[in-house]
Design a protein around this motif. Structure first.
Motif, mmCIF file in Angstrom:
data_model
loop_
_atom_site.group_PDB
_atom_site.id
_atom_site.type_symbol
_atom_site.label_atom_id
_atom_site.label_comp_id
_atom_site.label_asym_id
_atom_site.label_seq_id
_atom_site.Cartn_x
_atom_site.Cartn_y
_atom_site.Cartn_z
ATOM 1 N N ILE A 239 -0.329 15.352 11.869
ATOM 2 C CA ILE A 239 0.450 14.134 11.624
ATOM 3 C C ILE A 239 -0.450 13.109 10.927
ATOM 4 O O ILE A 239 -1.674 13.267 10.906
ATOM 5 C CB ILE A 239 0.990 13.515 12.940
ATOM 6 N N LEU A 240 0.179 12.065 10.377
ATOM 7 C CA LEU A 240 -0.591 10.945 9.822
ATOM 8 C C LEU A 240 -0.485 9.799 10.824
ATOM 9 O O LEU A 240 0.631 9.373 11.160
ATOM 10 C CB LEU A 240 -0.012 10.517 8.473
ATOM 11 N N SER A 241 -1.620 9.295 11.276
ATOM 12 C CA SER A 241 -1.546 8.286 12.344
ATOM 13 C C SER A 241 -0.917 6.990 11.856
ATOM 14 O O SER A 241 -0.347 6.237 12.642
ATOM 15 C CB SER A 241 -2.930 8.028 12.940
ATOM 16 N N CYS A 242 -0.976 6.720 10.525
ATOM 17 C CA CYS A 242 -0.371 5.476 10.027
ATOM 18 C C CYS A 242 1.152 5.590 9.944
ATOM 19 O O CYS A 242 1.837 4.586 9.785
ATOM 20 C CB CYS A 242 -0.954 5.098 8.664
ATOM 21 N N ARG A 243 1.680 6.830 10.008
ATOM 22 C CA ARG A 243 3.131 7.034 9.906
ATOM 23 C C ARG A 243 3.724 7.528 11.225
ATOM 24 O O ARG A 243 4.918 7.826 11.286
ATOM 25 C CB ARG A 243 3.454 8.063 8.798
ATOM 26 N N ILE B 63 0.203 4.837 15.662
ATOM 27 C CA ILE B 63 -1.057 5.187 16.349
ATOM 28 C C ILE B 63 -2.225 4.481 15.664
ATOM 29 O O ILE B 63 -3.117 3.943 16.325
ATOM 30 C CB ILE B 63 -1.262 6.723 16.345
ATOM 31 N N LEU B 64 -2.194 4.439 14.323
ATOM 32 C CA LEU B 64 -3.299 3.788 13.606
ATOM 33 C C LEU B 64 -3.353 2.294 13.930
ATOM 34 O O LEU B 64 -4.437 1.738 14.167
ATOM 35 C CB LEU B 64 -3.144 3.994 12.093
ATOM 36 N N GLU B 65 -2.192 1.639 13.972
ATOM 37 C CA GLU B 65 -2.183 0.201 14.288
ATOM 38 C C GLU B 65 -2.760 -0.047 15.683
ATOM 39 O O GLU B 65 -3.524 -0.989 15.894
ATOM 40 C CB GLU B 65 -0.753 -0.346 14.200
ATOM 41 N N PRO C 213 -10.687 7.136 11.047
ATOM 42 C CA PRO C 213 -10.648 7.141 9.582
ATOM 43 C C PRO C 213 -9.272 6.768 9.025
ATOM 44 O O PRO C 213 -8.253 7.221 9.543
ATOM 45 C CB PRO C 213 -11.012 8.593 9.223
ATOM 46 N N TYR C 214 -9.231 5.950 7.992
ATOM 47 C CA TYR C 214 -7.980 5.610 7.309
ATOM 48 C C TYR C 214 -8.335 4.959 5.979
ATOM 49 O O TYR C 214 -9.487 4.591 5.747
ATOM 50 C CB TYR C 214 -7.116 4.647 8.147
ATOM 51 N N SER C 215 -7.335 4.810 5.119
ATOM 52 C CA SER C 215 -7.564 4.067 3.881
ATOM 53 C C SER C 215 -6.312 3.278 3.512
ATOM 54 O O SER C 215 -6.253 2.077 3.667
ATOM 55 C CB SER C 215 -7.974 5.027 2.755
ATOM 56 N N CYS C 216 -5.230 3.996 3.067
ATOM 57 C CA CYS C 216 -4.075 3.289 2.493
ATOM 58 C C CYS C 216 -3.160 2.634 3.531
ATOM 59 O O CYS C 216 -2.505 1.646 3.257
ATOM 60 C CB CYS C 216 -3.260 4.267 1.650
ATOM 61 N N LYS C 217 -3.070 3.183 4.709
ATOM 62 C CA LYS C 217 -2.180 2.742 5.797
ATOM 63 C C LYS C 217 -0.699 2.902 5.456
ATOM 64 O O LYS C 217 0.163 2.350 6.119
ATOM 65 C CB LYS C 217 -2.460 1.283 6.195
ATOM 66 N N THR C 218 -0.388 3.635 4.366
ATOM 67 C CA THR C 218 1.018 3.770 3.964
ATOM 68 C C THR C 218 1.428 5.224 3.705
ATOM 69 O O THR C 218 2.404 5.481 3.008
ATOM 70 C CB THR C 218 1.284 2.956 2.679
ATOM 71 N N GLY C 219 0.674 6.193 4.214
ATOM 72 C CA GLY C 219 1.084 7.590 4.065
ATOM 73 C C GLY C 219 0.773 8.203 2.717
ATOM 74 O O GLY C 219 1.396 9.190 2.330
ATOM 75 N N LEU C 220 -0.196 7.634 1.991
ATOM 76 C CA LEU C 220 -0.494 8.152 0.653
ATOM 77 C C LEU C 220 -1.792 8.953 0.572
ATOM 78 O O LEU C 220 -1.895 9.906 -0.189
ATOM 79 C CB LEU C 220 -0.590 6.988 -0.350
ATOM 80 N N CYS C 221 -2.801 8.571 1.350
ATOM 81 C CA CYS C 221 -4.134 9.146 1.125
ATOM 82 C C CYS C 221 -4.460 10.358 2.010
ATOM 83 O O CYS C 221 -5.282 11.189 1.645
ATOM 84 C CB CYS C 221 -5.202 8.072 1.329
ATOM 85 N N GLY C 222 -3.870 10.456 3.172
ATOM 86 C CA GLY C 222 -4.146 11.583 4.073
ATOM 87 C C GLY C 222 -5.409 11.416 4.905
ATOM 88 O O GLY C 222 -5.790 12.308 5.664
ATOM 89 N N MET C 223 -6.074 10.259 4.781
ATOM 90 C CA MET C 223 -7.334 10.041 5.514
ATOM 91 C C MET C 223 -7.146 9.976 7.030
ATOM 92 O O MET C 223 -8.065 10.239 7.792
ATOM 93 C CB MET C 223 -7.967 8.710 5.070
ATOM 94 N N CYS C 224 -5.956 9.584 7.479
ATOM 95 C CA CYS C 224 -5.762 9.300 8.909
ATOM 96 C C CYS C 224 -5.170 10.490 9.663
ATOM 97 O O CYS C 224 -4.589 10.321 10.724
ATOM 98 C CB CYS C 224 -4.848 8.091 9.069
ATOM 99 N N LYS C 225 -5.353 11.694 9.098
ATOM 100 C CA LYS C 225 -4.733 12.890 9.685
ATOM 101 C C LYS C 225 -5.219 13.151 11.109
ATOM 102 O O LYS C 225 -6.407 13.051 11.404
ATOM 103 C CB LYS C 225 -5.099 14.082 8.808
HETATM 104 S S1 FES Z 1 -4.182 5.846 6.034
HETATM 105 FE FE1 FES Z 1 -3.588 6.823 4.198
HETATM 106 S S2 FES Z 1 -2.148 8.293 4.857
HETATM 107 FE FE2 FES Z 1 -2.594 7.178 6.635
#
Ligand code: FES
Length: 333
Positions: A74-78, A22-24, A34-46
């Motif tokens: 959910i996390l949009s990057c995952r 979804i984030l892509e 909102p997003y930061s890490c794009k790899t499921g680490l930061c939680g910004m893309c909730k």
């Molecule tokens: S952008 Fe960091 S968890 Fe999705």
């Protein structure tokens, strides 16, 4: 096959391809998200998944807890849509809405009780104008007279709905409302206000409306239930007399459909109804809730003395001041 993604409350929509998160998809479409890490680490893309299914890849437990997953986050990057999906931005503080002044047309105007108008407007050009549930706007009528009112509708609705109280003695607002007719132009400036729904909250929520304070509270409840919030929502709707109520059937039906929503009508005076509690809303809450344990939040809207006293009472009962969102206002002449 590509899947549709719809994001509330912005109403942005786009499609994602096979194996596209979804984030892509949002980034490709240049949608502010909102997003930061794009790899499921930061939680910004909730996000909150309202409808549909996703394939959710591994992530850090710090970015999304098991409890949050059970709540539908959910996390949009995952998250890779398996079907068309509807999602909502969880932390609405993360997206700013700029104040704009736009023209709207009067679609309808009707009385919904003995002294309250329901006014519905439609934006003329700006189809993507949005607000956060609980916010208000300034309506400017012919002659440059302006008044502030809260929206009672969902941010995704096409029409803006306002409840406007008729004041005695030939008030300006009553004259404006009496003369206003379908097709007239009203200028809408906003949105304003910080007492809007925090959809990331998972604890119980108390909502108290005094009189026409029910407008922003209705918008918050509608959003909370549409977004799939699962916790208990307790609404207290207080008025002076039984005839001051409106939307009773609406909330009764909502409570029938959603077991986590409960409504109580409170009036100083009643004639006949057995479904109304007699008394002052603050005394009823005081008696029913000796203590408020857990992560409560409260939204209070109505006359300033009521809102102030309620906020003090809820703090005494255990709520943090930061978890009490207030919208004090007087009906304007
Ligand atoms: S952008 Fe960091 S968890 Fe999705």
């Amino acid at each position: 096959m590509r899947k549709k993604v719809k994001i509330f409350p912005t109403n942005n929509g786009f499609k994602v391809g096979a194996r596209e998160s979804i984030l892509e998809g949002a980034m490709r479409e240049k949608i502010d998200h909102p997003y930061s890490c794009k790899t499921g680490l930061c939680g910004m893309c909730k996000l909150r998944l309202i409808d549909g299914k996703v394939d959710h890849l591994d992530h850090s437990p710090h970015s999304l807890s098991e409890l949050e997953k059970e709540e539908g986050l959910i996390l949009s990057c995952r998250a890779f849509p398996l079907t068309d999906v509807e999602v909502s931005i969880v932390n609405q503080d993360d997206f700013e809405i700029s104040v704009q002044k736009e023209e709207a047309s009067v679609i309808s105007k009707s009385m919904i009780n003995h002294d309250t108008w329901c006014l519905q407007l439609k934006m003329k050009n700006k189809t993507d104008w949005i607000f956060k549930s609980g916010q208000f706007v300034r309506l400017e009528f012919d002659g440059g007279i302006s008044r502030s009112y809260s929206m009672a509708n969902l941010p995704s609705d096409e029409l803006l709905t306002f409840f406007i109280r008729k004041l005695p003695n030939g008030s300006v607002s009553d004259r404006i409302m009496s003369e206003l007719k379908e097709g007239d132009t009203v200028r809408v400036e906003g949105p304003f206000g910080s007492a809007y729904l925090r959809a990331e909250h998972t604890g119980p929520i108390m909502l108290v409306a005094g009189g026409s304070g029910i407008a922003p509270i209705k918008s918050i409840i509608d959003s909370a239930l549409t977004l799939g919030l699962k916790q208990k929502l307790y609404l207290y709707f207080g008025v002076r007399e039984e005839r001051d109520f409106y939307l009773k059937e609406y909330f009764v039906e909502l409570a029938t459909k959603h077991s986590n929503f409960q409504v109580k009508y409170v009036a100083d005076k009643i004639n006949s109804s057995s479904d109304i509690v007699v008394g002052r809303v603050i005394n009823i809450i005081d008696a029913e809730w000796p203590i408020l344990e857990g992560q409560w939040q409260a939204y209070l809207a109505g006359p300033p003395p009521l809102v102030r006293s309620l906020a003090e009472l809820l703090e005494e009962k255990g709520l943090w001041a930061d978890d009490i969102y207030t919208d004090p206002f007087y009906a304007q002449n």
